[in-house]
Design a protein around this motif. Structure first.
Motif, PDB file in Angstrom:
ATOM      1  N   ASP A 188       0.823  -1.212   0.000  1.00  0.00           N
ATOM      2  CA  ASP A 188       0.000   0.000   0.000  1.00  0.00           C
ATOM      3  C   ASP A 188       0.864   1.273   0.000  1.00  0.00           C
ATOM      4  O   ASP A 188       0.742   2.117   0.880  1.00  0.00           O
ATOM      5  CB  ASP A 188      -0.939  -0.021   1.210  1.00  0.00           C
ATOM      6  CG  ASP A 188      -2.049   1.015   1.089  1.00  0.00           C
ATOM      7  OD1 ASP A 188      -2.377   1.387  -0.049  1.00  0.00           O
ATOM      8  OD2 ASP A 188      -2.562   1.455   2.132  1.00  0.00           O
ATOM      9  N   THR A 204       1.855  -9.857  -0.166  1.00  0.00           N
ATOM     10  CA  THR A 204       0.741  -8.930   0.036  1.00  0.00           C
ATOM     11  C   THR A 204      -0.264  -9.100  -1.085  1.00  0.00           C
ATOM     12  O   THR A 204       0.073  -9.553  -2.188  1.00  0.00           O
ATOM     13  CB  THR A 204       1.245  -7.473   0.089  1.00  0.00           C
ATOM     14  OG1 THR A 204       0.159  -6.607   0.429  1.00  0.00           O
ATOM     15  CG2 THR A 204       1.835  -7.042  -1.239  1.00  0.00           C
ATOM     16  N   THR A 259      -4.543  -7.405  -2.253  1.00  0.00           N
ATOM     17  CA  THR A 259      -5.664  -6.545  -1.921  1.00  0.00           C
ATOM     18  C   THR A 259      -6.948  -7.162  -2.445  1.00  0.00           C
ATOM     19  O   THR A 259      -6.943  -7.940  -3.397  1.00  0.00           O
ATOM     20  CB  THR A 259      -5.507  -5.135  -2.516  1.00  0.00           C
ATOM     21  OG1 THR A 259      -5.432  -5.246  -3.955  1.00  0.00           O
ATOM     22  CG2 THR A 259      -4.251  -4.462  -2.011  1.00  0.00           C
ATOM     23  N   HIS A 263      -9.698  -4.325   1.418  1.00  0.00           N
ATOM     24  CA  HIS A 263      -8.721  -4.813   2.387  1.00  0.00           C
ATOM     25  C   HIS A 263      -7.367  -4.960   1.714  1.00  0.00           C
ATOM     26  O   HIS A 263      -7.264  -5.438   0.577  1.00  0.00           O
ATOM     27  CB  HIS A 263      -9.134  -6.186   2.947  1.00  0.00           C
ATOM     28  CG  HIS A 263     -10.422  -6.163   3.713  1.00  0.00           C
ATOM     29  ND1 HIS A 263     -10.476  -6.036   5.081  1.00  0.00           N
ATOM     30  CD2 HIS A 263     -11.708  -6.253   3.287  1.00  0.00           C
ATOM     31  CE1 HIS A 263     -11.733  -6.056   5.479  1.00  0.00           C
ATOM     32  NE2 HIS A 263     -12.512  -6.178   4.410  1.00  0.00           N
ATOM     33  N   THR A 264      -6.327  -4.547   2.399  1.00  0.00           N
ATOM     34  CA  THR A 264      -4.952  -4.800   1.972  1.00  0.00           C
ATOM     35  C   THR A 264      -4.313  -5.685   3.026  1.00  0.00           C
ATOM     36  O   THR A 264      -4.292  -5.343   4.209  1.00  0.00           O
ATOM     37  CB  THR A 264      -4.145  -3.499   1.834  1.00  0.00           C
ATOM     38  OG1 THR A 264      -4.746  -2.680   0.827  1.00  0.00           O
ATOM     39  CG2 THR A 264      -2.706  -3.793   1.441  1.00  0.00           C
ATOM     40  N   ASP A 267      -4.278  -7.180   8.399  1.00  0.00           N
ATOM     41  CA  ASP A 267      -5.225  -6.455   7.567  1.00  0.00           C
ATOM     42  C   ASP A 267      -5.068  -4.962   7.831  1.00  0.00           C
ATOM     43  O   ASP A 267      -5.371  -4.481   8.936  1.00  0.00           O
ATOM     44  CB  ASP A 267      -6.648  -6.925   7.908  1.00  0.00           C
ATOM     45  CG  ASP A 267      -7.720  -6.273   7.044  1.00  0.00           C
ATOM     46  OD1 ASP A 267      -7.383  -5.405   6.212  1.00  0.00           O
ATOM     47  OD2 ASP A 267      -8.906  -6.638   7.205  1.00  0.00           O
TER      48      ASP A 267
END
Length: 467
Positions: free
Chosen positions: A236, A280, A282, A286-287, A301
């Motif tokens: 992110d 990771t 998404t 939610h990431t 999360d």
């Protein structure tokens, strides 16, 4: 009799001591609802998996989307995979450790691959796969890329840069040192226009200032290092990693906010940091940032700031080695096979293997009094059965059990129907549950059916007994 709500909890946070609590979310996570919802937070099942492709070697070690193709290092082989799941072998990567892989910005990009101090470049235009060597000390440990320059740490605090837009050419004079501290560079990465060099005790930040032969100049250094090279992931628009003190950090400016709790930190301390990997992905607001080891998988999360766990059916860790975007999909690579999966919230198992959603609640107690448990009411997403001939999915069930010693032992399961398709008034109730201890009672709610799954809350009817 008293009816009182049971806190479902908000993630996995087992106490150091069993009597302190055994709250866990396994293969599920908290999702926050709107202000006018029945429950402010609900537990929803994690994304399932469907099959996409199977490679001949495993485990999947690195993945990267480039144009119309998906490139994968699986086992000791480098593959190209197309959108139909067909694969072609492009070369060999004769190592077993951490793999880092990047692409440059050419119209027909080059792909740089580093593993165990070996460096390979694949040219998507010519199809060549080259083992790149250089000076005697050119034994890179990882690779990242910024503004067309590849960055390759080699030893101690030394690192090289490639020529502009040419990952295969290393100028022996394009060498720099991370000199704020003499610690070893563990890993390199990029974040928002900066190269970040993670040392064992420090991090340095370098910006492209157009110098020659090294185009980068150090802009900042902080005393926060990296314990596990495989934990560094771009998440992110920033970076997450395991710091030298064994905490998990999310980079914030020129610092790192601690995002791990003590349960996660105990898990990290229990394994060899060289065996830890991270990934990771998404989905639907939610990431997620996931940490893997041989005996566990913890997932953070960013939407809620909470951790949960992933487990393959019958195992203590998830059967996924990493994730990457491919088009509009997220692909996940297998750890015990060369399988590539499509991750989806609309898949309710893992490519045909059962995925059990489990919520273990914080302890229900009235210390120093004991409680007699008359009835437990579980607020479920009802009527989720499927129009199918598979009995478990036609009329799915909730499995209810409990522990009066902090999750060390469990009662036999009670099975409660969730409702066939359209049975929207179905209630999940279990009665005559016995007397607990002063430790308190931890309830375990599990659903294994391959259907949409959600827990909205729970309540229990109890009588307080003498201390």
């Amino acid at each position: 009799m008293t009816v009182m709500p049971i806190a479902l909890g908000s993630g996995s946070s087992p106490s150091r001591f069993p009597a302190g609590g055994a709250a866990r979310f396994i293969n599920c996570y908290v999702e926050r609802q709107g202000d006018d919802s029945k429950s402010p937070e609900i537990a929803v099942a994690s994304d399932g998996l469907t099959s996409f492709a199977t490679l001949a070697t495993y485990p999947v070690r690195a993945m990267l989307e480039v144009g119309a193709y998906f490139y994968v290092v699986s086992g000791r082989v480098f593959y190209q995979v197309d959108s139909s799941g067909n694969s072609v072998v492009l070369g060999n990567v004769p190592t077993d450790g951490l793999v880092t892989m990047v692409r440059n910005r050419r119209a027909s990009p080059q792909i740089g691959i580093v593993s165990e101090r070996k460096y390979y470049v694949y040219d998507t235009l010519t199809g060549s796969f080259t083992h790149v060597t250089g000076a005697a000390d050119f034994l890179p440990t990882s690779i990242t890329i910024l503004d067309g320059y590849g960055v390759l740490p080699v030893s101690a605090s030394t690192w090289y840069t490639t020529d502009l837009d040419d990952l295969a050419t290393i100028d022996p004079l394009a060498i720099a040192k991370a000199e704020s501290d003499p610690d070893e560079i563990v890993r390199c990465a990029t974040r928002e226009g900066e190269v970040v060099l993670f040392g064992t005790e420090t991090c340095e930040f370098w910006q492209d200032t157009g110098g020659d032969p090294v185009p980068f100049t150090r802009s900042q250094a902080i005393r926060l290092g990296c314990r596990a090279a495989g934990s560094v992931v771009n998440v992110d628009r920033t970076l997450a990693w395991i710091a030298h003190d064994g905490t998990v950090r999310l980079m914030n400016g020129y610092g790192g906010d601690r995002i791990s709790d003590h349960a996660v930190e105990r898990a990290i301390a229990s394994v060899d940091p060289d065996d830890i990997r991270a990934t990771t992905w998404t989905g639907r607001g939610h990431t997620f940032y996931a940490l893997f080891a041989d005996t566990w998988t913890w997932v953070y999360d960013l939407a809620t700031g909470k951790w949960h766990e992933r487990q393959k059916y019958g195992a203590s860790r998830w059967n996924v080695a990493g994730c990457a975007k491919y088009g509009l999909q997220t692909l996940a690579g297998g750890i015990t096979s060369g399988a590539l999966y499509i991750m989806s919230p609309d898949a309710y198992d893992e490519a045909g293997t059962t995925m059990v959603m489990t919520v273990q609640t914080p302890p229900v107690h009235a210390f120093p009094y004991r409680l007699q448990f008359n009835t437990v009411y579980v607020d479920i997403a009802p009527g989720v059965g499927l129009n199918t001939t598979v009995a478990a999915d036609l009329d799915p069930e909730l499995m209810v059990s409990w522990s009066d010693n902090g999750g060390q032992t469990w009662s036999s399961e009670r099975r409660v129907r969730l409702g066939k398709l359209g049975e929207m008034t179905r209630r999940a109730i279990a009665r005559r549950l016995g007397i607990g201890t002063t430790v308190g009672r931890t309830f375990k709610f599990s659903i294994s059916a391959a259907v949409a799954r959600g827990l909205l809350g729970a309540s229990v009817d109890v009588d307080k007994l003498a201390a």
